[in-house]
Design a protein around this motif. Structure first.
Motif, PDB file in Angstrom:
ATOM      1  N   CYS A  19       0.757  -1.233  -0.104  1.00  0.00           N
ATOM      2  CA  CYS A  19       0.058   0.146   0.020  1.00  0.00           C
ATOM      3  C   CYS A  19       0.758   1.097   0.044  1.00  0.00           C
ATOM      4  CB  CYS A  19      -1.087  -0.042   1.147  1.00  0.00           C
ATOM      5  SG  CYS A  19      -0.243   0.537   2.664  1.00  0.00           S
ATOM      6  N   PHE A  20       0.284   2.314  -0.817  1.00  0.00           N
ATOM      7  CA  PHE A  20       1.219   3.678  -0.679  1.00  0.00           C
ATOM      8  C   PHE A  20       0.235   4.521  -0.742  1.00  0.00           C
ATOM      9  CE2 PHE A  20       3.749   6.592  -3.055  1.00  0.00           C
ATOM     10  CZ  PHE A  20       4.811   6.596  -2.221  1.00  0.00           C
ATOM     11  N   ASN A  21       0.431   5.560  -0.067  1.00  0.00           N
ATOM     12  CA  ASN A  21      -0.463   6.546   0.437  1.00  0.00           C
ATOM     13  C   ASN A  21       0.202   7.955   0.026  1.00  0.00           C
ATOM     14  OD1 ASN A  21      -2.321   4.621   1.350  1.00  0.00           O
ATOM     15  ND2 ASN A  21      -1.219   4.830   3.215  1.00  0.00           N
ATOM     16  N   ILE A  22      -0.265   8.732  -0.941  1.00  0.00           N
ATOM     17  CA  ILE A  22       0.228   9.991  -1.276  1.00  0.00           C
ATOM     18  C   ILE A  22      -0.514  11.138  -0.901  1.00  0.00           C
ATOM     19  CG2 ILE A  22       0.953  11.340  -3.226  1.00  0.00           C
ATOM     20  CD1 ILE A  22       1.408   8.911  -4.825  1.00  0.00           C
ATOM     21  N   LEU A  23      -0.157  12.189  -0.308  1.00  0.00           N
ATOM     22  CA  LEU A  23      -0.842  13.396   0.189  1.00  0.00           C
ATOM     23  C   LEU A  23      -0.446  14.459  -0.915  1.00  0.00           C
ATOM     24  CD1 LEU A  23      -2.674  15.255   1.983  1.00  0.00           C
ATOM     25  CD2 LEU A  23      -0.560  15.538   3.615  1.00  0.00           C
ATOM     26  N   CYS A  67       4.246  13.393   0.815  1.00  0.00           N
ATOM     27  CA  CYS A  67       3.452  14.468   0.476  1.00  0.00           C
ATOM     28  C   CYS A  67       4.050  15.317  -0.566  1.00  0.00           C
ATOM     29  CB  CYS A  67       3.564  15.328   1.932  1.00  0.00           C
ATOM     30  SG  CYS A  67       3.030  17.073   1.681  1.00  0.00           S
ATOM     31  N   LEU A  68       3.201  15.283  -1.654  1.00  0.00           N
ATOM     32  CA  LEU A  68       3.855  16.173  -2.991  1.00  0.00           C
ATOM     33  C   LEU A  68       3.246  17.372  -2.374  1.00  0.00           C
ATOM     34  CD1 LEU A  68       2.825  13.860  -5.839  1.00  0.00           C
ATOM     35  CD2 LEU A  68       5.031  14.162  -4.742  1.00  0.00           C
ATOM     36  N   TYR A  69       4.029  18.370  -2.505  1.00  0.00           N
ATOM     37  CA  TYR A  69       3.720  20.082  -1.962  1.00  0.00           C
ATOM     38  C   TYR A  69       3.853  20.690  -3.364  1.00  0.00           C
ATOM     39  CZ  TYR A  69       2.500  23.831   0.520  1.00  0.00           C
ATOM     40  OH  TYR A  69       1.804  25.146   1.082  1.00  0.00           O
ATOM     41  N   ILE A  72       8.285  15.343   2.809  1.00  0.00           N
ATOM     42  CA  ILE A  72       7.646  16.395   1.738  1.00  0.00           C
ATOM     43  C   ILE A  72       8.617  16.280   0.518  1.00  0.00           C
ATOM     44  CG2 ILE A  72       7.397  18.798   1.496  1.00  0.00           C
ATOM     45  CD1 ILE A  72       7.142  18.992   4.484  1.00  0.00           C
ATOM     46  N   ILE A  73       7.951  15.971  -0.636  1.00  0.00           N
ATOM     47  CA  ILE A  73       8.603  16.271  -1.847  1.00  0.00           C
ATOM     48  C   ILE A  73       8.152  17.474  -2.522  1.00  0.00           C
ATOM     49  CG2 ILE A  73       9.288  15.447  -4.350  1.00  0.00           C
ATOM     50  CD1 ILE A  73       8.769  12.482  -3.060  1.00  0.00           C
ATOM     51  N   PRO A  74       8.804  18.725  -2.636  1.00  0.00           N
ATOM     52  CA  PRO A  74       8.466  19.957  -3.189  1.00  0.00           C
ATOM     53  C   PRO A  74       8.263  19.860  -4.786  1.00  0.00           C
ATOM     54  CG  PRO A  74      10.442  20.368  -2.245  1.00  0.00           C
ATOM     55  CD  PRO A  74      10.128  18.996  -2.014  1.00  0.00           C
ATOM     56  N   ILE A  75       7.226  20.357  -5.213  1.00  0.00           N
ATOM     57  CA  ILE A  75       7.065  20.326  -6.989  1.00  0.00           C
ATOM     58  C   ILE A  75       6.525  21.562  -7.427  1.00  0.00           C
ATOM     59  CG2 ILE A  75       7.126  17.864  -7.318  1.00  0.00           C
ATOM     60  CD1 ILE A  75       4.189  17.973  -7.589  1.00  0.00           C
ATOM     61  N   ILE A  76       7.426  22.274  -8.437  1.00  0.00           N
ATOM     62  CA  ILE A  76       6.805  23.494  -8.946  1.00  0.00           C
ATOM     63  C   ILE A  76       5.573  23.013 -10.000  1.00  0.00           C
ATOM     64  CG2 ILE A  76       7.423  25.537 -10.120  1.00  0.00           C
ATOM     65  CD1 ILE A  76      10.329  25.099  -9.374  1.00  0.00           C
ATOM     66  N   ALA A  77       4.250  23.323  -9.462  1.00  0.00           N
ATOM     67  CA  ALA A  77       3.223  22.779 -10.489  1.00  0.00           C
ATOM     68  C   ALA A  77       3.205  23.731 -11.754  1.00  0.00           C
ATOM     69  CB  ALA A  77       2.205  23.019  -9.823  1.00  0.00           C
ATOM     70  N   LYS A  78       2.412  23.245 -12.698  1.00  0.00           N
ATOM     71  CA  LYS A  78       2.139  23.815 -14.000  1.00  0.00           C
ATOM     72  C   LYS A  78       3.351  24.750 -14.591  1.00  0.00           C
ATOM     73  CE  LYS A  78      -2.778  24.649 -13.465  1.00  0.00           C
ATOM     74  NZ  LYS A  78      -3.779  25.794 -13.521  1.00  0.00           N
ATOM     75  N   SER A  79       4.647  23.940 -14.708  1.00  0.00           N
ATOM     76  CA  SER A  79       5.859  24.571 -14.768  1.00  0.00           C
ATOM     77  C   SER A  79       5.942  25.068 -16.297  1.00  0.00           C
ATOM     78  CB  SER A  79       7.111  23.587 -14.522  1.00  0.00           C
ATOM     79  OG  SER A  79       6.960  22.618 -15.313  1.00  0.00           O
ATOM     80  N   ASP A  80       4.993  24.769 -17.066  1.00  0.00           N
ATOM     81  CA  ASP A  80       4.971  25.312 -18.507  1.00  0.00           C
ATOM     82  C   ASP A  80       4.726  26.737 -18.328  1.00  0.00           C
ATOM     83  OD1 ASP A  80       2.440  24.263 -17.486  1.00  0.00           O
ATOM     84  OD2 ASP A  80       1.648  24.635 -19.411  1.00  0.00           O
TER      85      ASP A  80
END
Ligand code: GDP
Length: 436
Positions: free
Chosen positions: A44-48, A153-155, A181-189
Motif C-alpha cells: 500500500c502506498f499513500n500520497i498526500l 507529501c507532494l507539495y 515532503i517532496i516539493p514540486i513546482i506545478a504547471k511549470s509550463d
C-alpha cells in the motif's frame, strides 16, 4: 555448499571455520521467500497532495498513474480546508498496490489562511493514531490492517517565479516532522527556462533559511546512490500534468498543446515529470514507506507514549519496564484519586458547616421576628382592652343616665296626671274657668 561458522572459535581469535555441508540447505532463498510473501500480501502506498485549488493536483495524479481517477473538481468557495481521500486497487504484472490519494480541498482559498495547515496536520496525526491503536491492541492484525499513514507529501508550489508564499512556508514547516515532503513546482509550463532555474535556487534557499526539512532521496544504498544524489540536486521538480495524448512523430505522447507549440510531459527537456515518477514510484517508494514508519511514525509514537506516561528509563537512567510504568502510573492515579476524594470530603464538610450556620442565622432571625410580633400583638391587645374598658364605662354611665332620665320622666308624668284630675274637678265646679 560451504558455510562460514562464526562462534566461540571466532571469539577466541582463531578465525572462521569452514564447515563443509553434505547437501543444499537453502537459506539463500530467504529473500525470495520474503519477496513472494510481500507480493502475495500486496503493498500500500499513500500520497498526500497539498496545494492551492487549480494547481493541477488531480491532473498530475492521473498522469503519474496513467489512469483517470474519479473526483469532482473543487470550487474556490470552500469555507475551510478539507481533505479528500480515495483508495484504488492497482495491479502491475502480479504486484497489487493499494494506492490512496489524499488531496487538499480549498487550500489557499480563504481570506484568513492562518489555520490552513491545521486540518492537514490533524489528518496525518489521525492516521498515525489509528496505526498506534492497532499496534496497542491485544489481538492485533497488522498484516491485514489497511495502513493509511501518509508515505509521501507532494507539495505543489505555484509557478510564480518569485518566492515561496508564507502559506507554503508555514505549512511545510508544520508538516516536515510528520511526513516526507517532496516539493514540486506545478504547471511549470507557465515559467520560462531561465526563470525556472532562478526560482528553484530561490525556493531551496528559502527552505534552508527557514529550517524546512524536505525529503532527500537516500544515498546510502550503493545501487541507487548515484541517481538519488543527482536527483536531490534537481529538487524541487518542475512538473507538468496532462492526460491528453497527442501524436508526436509516430508515437502517442502525453502533452499539452498550445497555439504556439506543444509541451511534452514525458520529455525531460520540457519538465521534470519523468524524474518525479522515477524517484517516487520506481526507485524510492520502499524508502518512503520505511522512512514513514521508522522516522515519522516513530516520533509520533514516542511523543504519544511519553504523553501517556510511558518511559524506557527511570529518573536514574535505569531501565523501566512496561509493568513498572503501569504500576507507577496506577499508584500515581490512585494517589490522585485519594487526594481528590479528601478534597471533596473537606469541601462537603465545609459546605455542611456553611449551610448549618446559614440555617442557624435564619432560625435566629425567625425567633427575633416572632418576639417582635408577639410584643406588637400584646401591645395591641392591651390597647384594645383599655379601649373596651373605657367603652364599658361609657356604656354604664350612659345606662345610669338613662335610668335616671326614665325615672324622672315617670315621676313627671305622674305629677302631670294628678294635676289634670284636680283641674277637671275644678272645671266641673266652676264652668267659667278657662283650662288652657
Ligand atoms: P487541482 O484543483 O489542483 O486538482 O487542479 P486540476 O488538476 O483540477 O487542474 C486545474 C486546471 O489546470 C485544469 O484545467 C487542468 O487542465 C490544468 N492543468 C493541470 N496541470 C497543468 C499543467 O501542468 N499546466 C497547465 N498549464 N495547466 C494544467
Amino acid at each position: 555448499m560451504n558455510f562460514l561458522i562464526r562462534g566461540s572459535l571466532h571469539r577466541h581469535g582463531e578465525g572462521c571455520r569452514t564447515v563443509p555441508l553434505a547437501g543444499h540447505v537453502g537459506f539463500d532463498s530467504l529473500p525470495d521467500q520474503l519477496v513472494n510473501k510481500s507480493v502475495s500480501q500486496g503493498f500500500c502506498f499513500n500520497i498526500l497532495c497539498v496545494g492551492e485549488t487549480g494547481l493541477g493536483k488531480s491532473t498530475l495524479m492521473d498522469t503519474l498513474f496513467n489512469t483517470k481517477f474519479e473526483g469532482e473538481p473543487a470550487t474556490h468557495t470552500q469555507p475551510g480546508v478539507q481533505l479528500r481521500s480515495n483508495t484504488y486497487d492497482l495491479q502491475e504484472s502480479n504486484v497489487g498496490l493499494k494506492l490512496t490519494i489524499v488531496s487538499t480541498v480549498g487550500f489557499g482559498d480563504q481570506i484568513n489562511k492562518e489555520d490552513s495547515y491545521k486540518p492537514i496536520v490533524e489528518f496525518i496525526d489521525a492516521q498515525f493514531e489509528a496505526y498506534l491503536q492497532e499496534e496497542l491492541k491485544i489481538r492485533r492484525v497488522l498484516h491485514a490492517y489497511h495502513d493509511s499513514r501518509i508515505h509521501a507529501c507532494l507539495y505543489f508550489i505555484a509557478p510564480t517565479g518569485h518566492s515561496l508564499k508564507s502559506l507554503d512556508l508555514v505549512t511545510m514547516k508544520k508538516l516536515d516532522s510528520k511526513v516526507n515532503i517532496i516539493p514540486i513546482i506545478a504547471k511549470s509550463d507557465a515559467i520560462s527556462k531561465s526563470e525556472l532555474t532562478k526560482f528553484k535556487i530561490k525556493i531551496t534557499s528559502e527552505l534552508v533559511s527557514n529550517g524546512v526539512q524536505i525529503y532527500q532521496f537516500p544515498t546510502d544504498d550503493e545501487s541507487v546512490a548515484e541517481i538519488n544524489g543527482t536527483m536531490n540536486a534537481h529538487l524541487p521538480f518542475a512538473v507538468i500534468g496532462s492526460t491528453e495524448e497527442l501524436k508526436i512523430g509516430n508515437k502517442m505522447m502525453k502533452a499539452r498543446q498550445y497555439p504556439w507549440g506543444t509541451v511534452q510531459v514525458e520529455n525531460e527537456a520540457h519538465c521534470d515529470f519523468v524524474k518525479l515518477r522515477e524517484m517516487l514510484i520506481r526507485v524510492n517508494m520502499e524508502d518512503l514507506r520505511e522512512q514513514t514508519h521508522s522516522r515519522h511514525y516513530e516520533l509520533y509514537r514516542r511523543c504519544k507514549l511519553e504523553e501517556m506516561g510511558f518511559q524506557d528509563t527511570d529518573p536514574d537512567s535505569k531501565p523501566f519496564s512496561l509493568q513498572e510504568t503501569y504500576e507507577a502510573k496506577r499508584n500515581e492515579f490512585l494517589g490522585e484519586l485519594q487526594k481528590k476524594e479528601e478534597e471533596m470530603r473537606q469541601m462537603f464538610v465545609q459546605r455542611v458547616k456553611e449551610k448549618e450556620a446559614e440555617l442557624k442565622e435564619a432560625e435566629k432571625e425567625l425567633h427575633e421576628k416572632f418576639d417582635r410580633l408577639k410584643k406588637l400583638h400584646q401591645d395591641e391587645k392591651k390597647k384594645l382592652e383599655d379601649k373596651k374598658k373605657s367603652l364599658d364605662d361609657e356604656v354604664n354611665a350612659f345606662k345610669q343616665r338613662k335610668t335616671a332620665a326614665e325615672l324622672l320622666q315617670s315621676q313627671s308624668s305622674q305629677a302631670g296626671g294628678s294635676q289634670t284630675l284636680k283641674r277637671d274637678k275644678e272645671k266641673k265646679n266652676n264652668p267659667w274657668l278657662c283650662t288652657e
